[in-house]
Scaffold this motif. Sequence first.
Motif, PDB file in Angstrom:
ATOM      1  N   ARG A  79       0.841  -1.208   0.000  1.00  0.00           N
ATOM      2  CA  ARG A  79       0.000   0.000   0.000  1.00  0.00           C
ATOM      3  C   ARG A  79       0.873   1.255   0.000  1.00  0.00           C
ATOM      4  O   ARG A  79       0.592   2.222  -0.717  1.00  0.00           O
ATOM      5  CB  ARG A  79      -0.896  -0.021   1.219  1.00  0.00           C
ATOM      6  CG  ARG A  79      -1.832   1.170   1.406  1.00  0.00           C
ATOM      7  CD  ARG A  79      -2.971   1.145   0.396  1.00  0.00           C
ATOM      8  NE  ARG A  79      -2.627   1.840  -0.834  1.00  0.00           N
ATOM      9  CZ  ARG A  79      -3.333   1.765  -1.954  1.00  0.00           C
ATOM     10  NH1 ARG A  79      -4.407   0.983  -1.995  1.00  0.00           N
ATOM     11  NH2 ARG A  79      -2.990   2.419  -3.031  1.00  0.00           N
ATOM     12  N   ALA A  80       1.938   1.258   0.799  1.00  0.00           N
ATOM     13  CA  ALA A  80       2.831   2.420   0.871  1.00  0.00           C
ATOM     14  C   ALA A  80       3.562   2.642  -0.447  1.00  0.00           C
ATOM     15  O   ALA A  80       3.723   3.787  -0.893  1.00  0.00           O
ATOM     16  CB  ALA A  80       3.828   2.240   2.011  1.00  0.00           C
ATOM     17  N   ASP A 109       1.148   4.131  -2.981  1.00  0.00           N
ATOM     18  CA  ASP A 109       0.921   5.550  -2.714  1.00  0.00           C
ATOM     19  C   ASP A 109       2.135   6.385  -3.090  1.00  0.00           C
ATOM     20  O   ASP A 109       1.991   7.514  -3.573  1.00  0.00           O
ATOM     21  CB  ASP A 109       0.593   5.758  -1.237  1.00  0.00           C
ATOM     22  CG  ASP A 109      -0.739   5.138  -0.845  1.00  0.00           C
ATOM     23  OD1 ASP A 109      -1.557   4.852  -1.748  1.00  0.00           O
ATOM     24  OD2 ASP A 109      -0.962   4.913   0.358  1.00  0.00           O
ATOM     25  N   ARG A 110       3.331   5.857  -2.873  1.00  0.00           N
ATOM     26  CA  ARG A 110       4.562   6.596  -3.204  1.00  0.00           C
ATOM     27  C   ARG A 110       4.690   6.817  -4.702  1.00  0.00           C
ATOM     28  O   ARG A 110       5.162   7.871  -5.151  1.00  0.00           O
ATOM     29  CB  ARG A 110       5.764   5.812  -2.662  1.00  0.00           C
ATOM     30  CG  ARG A 110       7.132   6.155  -3.242  1.00  0.00           C
ATOM     31  CD  ARG A 110       7.612   7.503  -2.782  1.00  0.00           C
ATOM     32  NE  ARG A 110       9.000   7.722  -3.157  1.00  0.00           N
ATOM     33  CZ  ARG A 110       9.418   8.144  -4.359  1.00  0.00           C
ATOM     34  NH1 ARG A 110       8.530   8.382  -5.319  1.00  0.00           N
ATOM     35  NH2 ARG A 110      10.699   8.328  -4.589  1.00  0.00           N
ATOM     36  N   LEU A 115      11.448   2.328   2.429  1.00  0.00           N
ATOM     37  CA  LEU A 115      10.109   2.336   3.017  1.00  0.00           C
ATOM     38  C   LEU A 115       9.932   1.172   3.979  1.00  0.00           C
ATOM     39  O   LEU A 115       9.384   1.327   5.078  1.00  0.00           O
ATOM     40  CB  LEU A 115       9.061   2.252   1.901  1.00  0.00           C
ATOM     41  CG  LEU A 115       8.649   3.544   1.216  1.00  0.00           C
ATOM     42  CD1 LEU A 115       7.774   3.242   0.011  1.00  0.00           C
ATOM     43  CD2 LEU A 115       7.924   4.467   2.184  1.00  0.00           C
ATOM     44  N   ARG A 155       9.170   1.349   7.992  1.00  0.00           N
ATOM     45  CA  ARG A 155       7.935   0.816   8.539  1.00  0.00           C
ATOM     46  C   ARG A 155       8.195  -0.312   9.542  1.00  0.00           C
ATOM     47  O   ARG A 155       7.473  -0.450  10.530  1.00  0.00           O
ATOM     48  CB  ARG A 155       7.045   0.293   7.406  1.00  0.00           C
ATOM     49  CG  ARG A 155       6.490   1.392   6.492  1.00  0.00           C
ATOM     50  CD  ARG A 155       5.756   0.779   5.313  1.00  0.00           C
ATOM     51  NE  ARG A 155       4.700  -0.111   5.773  1.00  0.00           N
ATOM     52  CZ  ARG A 155       3.474   0.288   6.103  1.00  0.00           C
ATOM     53  NH1 ARG A 155       3.150   1.570   6.026  1.00  0.00           N
ATOM     54  NH2 ARG A 155       2.577  -0.586   6.511  1.00  0.00           N
TER      55      ARG A 155
END
Length: 668
Positions: A112-113, A116-117, A306, A310
């Motif tokens: 998901r990250a 979005d990035r 990332l 996280r």
Amino acid sequence: MSVPSQEALVPAPATSGRKGARQAAGELPVARIVVDTPLPHLDRPFDYLVPATADAVAVPGCRVRVRFAGRLTDGFLLERASSSEHRGRLTFLERVISPEPVLTAEIAGLARAVADRYAGTMSDVLRLAVPPRHARVEAEASAPARLAQNPMSPPESGDLGAAAWAAYPTGPSFLAALAEGRSPRAVWTALPGVSWPQAIAAAVRATLASGRGAVIVLPDGKDVAMMARALESTPHVAITADLGPAERYRRWLRALRGEAAVVVGNRPAAFAPVASLGLAVIWDDGDDLHADPHAPYPHAREVLALRAHRADAGLLVGGHARTAEAALLVATGWARSLAPRREEIRARAPRVRPAGDDADLAHDEAARAARLPTIAWRALRRGLESGPVLVQVPRRGYLPALSCRTCRSPARCPACRGPLALRGGHAVPYCRWCGRIAGGRRCPSCGDDRIRALIVGVRRTAEELGRAFPSVPVKTSGRDGVLAAVGAAPALVVATPGAEPVPDGGYAAAVLLDGWALLGRPDLRAAEETLRRWMNAAALARPGAELVVLADSAVPAVQALVRWDPVTFAERELADRAELGFPPAVRMATLTGPAAAVRETLAGTALPDGAQVLGPVPVEGELERAMVRVPRDRGPALARALKGASGARSARKAADVVRVAVDPLDLI
């Protein structure tokens, strides 16, 4: 489907006319599922009912099949819930394809990250993160009973490989932090030589000693093989594309099931499901093989950064050279620089001598045929007295570009205007675009039918060197066939950048040909990429070996190679990018597609404050490209805006596709 509402509703039992009435699961009857669809406006979880018959196997992370927009579609079950915000009647999921929880909560959040990035969809990222299922492999019994010891148990070696980091002032403290369970982040400039796999292995063993796992991402299979040998005594799995789908999935499942705490591999290994991640490593992050060519085009370095953030894990960005992106991590304080002492560099680096545009060829015919300056020819001759020598050629093939012998205009195909090339010394020119033979062509400018070499490839160079050194074996390594290693006997090794075989004991000498071909490319990263290729080749030479680079000594990249100082070069490169407004100092996105579609997308995008639009300009055929740049802190807002514009186009079923790429490598 998730829809905003005032209150959560417990879904009523649903029926299916095709299969009759079905009962929902008694506890947590709602399944939130990410459906495999690339449409941006559908990039969100959808709610389905879990049949009572599938209650035990519908576990978070499993693969499922659902009816979506009238079709059976695959998906992943993200979580089970007791209620749904959807006000209507929910549909039952059709079936659980496999109860294996292949999508862990950590990887789902990372996907998901990443989406979005890069202004992409989660389903596109999951295609990159989770390999296709092989039922036979999945049915094979898990093997925890085969493990005689905990795969994360500390190695027997007492020093955890500290000797590999002794040449770096902060190296021992980096290892100690990993062994103590902390999460250091470092940008590592490795010493010349092939000791980098041992250094990474030492960092991995220190991480295992703290009870955590590690992921190592490398550019190609040759590097993976070297790393696997360094980890021979450490439990790990190596995952590469050449394994085949079944074996690749088998090894990936070993990591998922906790049978291997260390995963080594290429770009997809950044998403490897290693539990309790303690260290993420990427080697040679400037290699373009780390950039995924599939949407949403993520870079492995950014994925690992990332993931480390996280998961509160350590990160090691290593290489002989340093990219501007890595320099930015240090400049912002997010990571620390890990560089060797200058005395260690002087002891291990080759002696670099630039030859510039020297036209002084050797006095004998063999050297003249090989088009080598005297300094390069002598370096090769001296090196061949004690071992193999390397000649790096930036172009593959024989004569990949031709021109008219009289007026020097590029030789092009009469049919399609594509570039002409030669495959061999007795071949007829052919078109690299359409493949047509162009034996009878004449120059449209002067009428001459004779041609000359505009660019000389690796095979032609090997042929010329064979004539200059007739008693020495000549070996080539490139796209048509990559040599992994060469012996210690004297030999001429002609290779393209990245395909240099690892020599036994190091190269006795090296020559880097045609520096202008690398430095003169119309690319934002031309100088950075040139230095990276040169340093990777030079690192294979013996300490103090002669290395001749055919480029002007005044060029900053040449000076950085002579001083073996990639850190200062990367810092200057970053400063230049900041002054010009290019990544990584800013965030930049490109929109490529038909002219009308690109302009329509720009007009319909609510760009964040401070956004600057460059273009659109033609790129090829009828396609145009526009660039949008914003300050780094507004990068997330830019990605959301472009994602929203793409979603609006897909919702109204726009015919033309606009390709959105955030911080792509090929900006100019």
